[in-house]
Design an enzyme around this catalytic site. Structure first.
Site, PDB file in Angstrom:
ATOM      1  N   GLU A  73      29.163   7.194  -3.131  1.00 19.57           N
ATOM      2  CA  GLU A  73      28.741   7.661  -2.199  1.00 19.57           C
ATOM      3  C   GLU A  73      30.928   8.068  -1.920  1.00 19.57           C
ATOM      4  O   GLU A  73      31.427   9.422  -1.558  1.00 19.57           O
ATOM      5  CB  GLU A  73      28.661   8.070  -0.914  1.00 19.57           C
ATOM      6  CG  GLU A  73      27.619   8.319  -0.812  1.00 19.57           C
ATOM      7  CD  GLU A  73      27.177   7.623   0.802  1.00 19.57           C
ATOM      8  OE1 GLU A  73      27.318   7.806   1.777  1.00 19.57           O
ATOM      9  OE2 GLU A  73      24.857   8.190   0.457  1.00 19.57           O
ATOM     10  N   HIS A 106      23.838  14.306   3.304  1.00 17.29           N
ATOM     11  CA  HIS A 106      22.596  13.139   3.690  1.00 17.29           C
ATOM     12  C   HIS A 106      21.201  14.244   4.596  1.00 17.29           C
ATOM     13  O   HIS A 106      20.699  13.418   4.754  1.00 17.29           O
ATOM     14  CB  HIS A 106      23.269  12.553   5.166  1.00 17.29           C
ATOM     15  CG  HIS A 106      23.882  12.007   5.016  1.00 17.29           C
ATOM     16  ND1 HIS A 106      25.419  11.581   4.052  1.00 17.29           N
ATOM     17  CD2 HIS A 106      24.142  10.133   4.401  1.00 17.29           C
ATOM     18  CE1 HIS A 106      25.455  10.383   3.677  1.00 17.29           C
ATOM     19  NE2 HIS A 106      25.120   9.882   4.069  1.00 17.29           N
TER      20      HIS A 106
END
Length: 225
Positions: A73, A106
């Protein structure tokens, strides 16, 4: 170097941003120490025990949360995205824009919760909004660290630490038998974090900042100095 992978200043880049993040979590850390009667020597032996680390390395969930997710990420949303945004938006807007993509990424948790019906629709979306908010704030913080230090390792370690700690358990802190002491450390952590934010991310500690050279002077002075 634009992606934050180089050796100059790497020791400082690994230590100081992580220390800064731990200062922010001073309250939760003190709360954790108060709730568990750990012996320092036993904890140190466990930390240095190869068997303990071996168990972690074969734990898929631990590897995902502490290694794979932080590395991938931060690589995508900081090391790859920021060098593309900065020439177009400037440093300040890049720090504000990049976390929005990170927060939206997310939202797959919403699909999982809806698919398995783990709660009401309203509750799931409120949870998603809350998660988007704090992941966006965290993304802005690690983007700031990435730009100020010029290294990827700091954001990765901070991300791993925050994944381990989770969001501070404010409800448990308010119900703690020594809640005034816990609350004091929560406030102290925030105050110290704000005081140390710029000194511990001082660019002079970390070597040349490649991203700052991509931005126009008027858009980078406040972040790069």
């Amino acid at each position: 170097m634009l992606m934050g992978v180089h050796s100059e200043g790497i020791f400082a880049a690994a230590c100081f941003p992580l220390l800064l993040t731990m200062v922010l979590f001073l309250g939760p850390l003190i709360q954790l120490l108060m709730d568990y009667s750990w012996d320092f020597n036993d904890g140190l032996k466990m930390f240095l025990d190869p068997r303990c680390w071996g168990q972690c390395l074969v734990d898929i969930r631990w590897m995902r949360n502490q290694v794979v997710a932080p590395l991938t990420e931060e690589l995508v949303f900081r090391a790859c995205m920021l060098p593309m945004l900065v020439p177009c938006t400037g440093l300040g807007r890049a720090i504000a824009t990049c976390p929005l993509f990170f927060g939206v990424a997310h939202f797959h948790h919403v699909i999982e919760l809806l698919k398995f019906r783990q709660g009401t629709v309203a509750g799931i979306f409120l949870s998603a909004v809350f998660q988007f908010s704090y992941t966006a704030v965290f993304g802005a913080y690690t983007a700031f660290i990435f730009i100020r230090t010029g290294h990827l390792i700091g954001p990765v370690l901070c991300h791993s630490f925050c994944n381990y700690m989770g969001f501070p358990a404010m409800g448990a802190a308010l119900e703690h038998p020594q809640k005034l002491l816990v609350f004091f450390f929560y406030v102290l952590g925030v105050v110290l974090f704000l005081l140390l934010l710029f000194p511990l991310t001082e660019p002079a500690l970390y070597g040349p900042l490649a991203l700052c050279r991509l931005a126009r002077p008027e858009n980078g002075a406040s972040v790069c100095t």
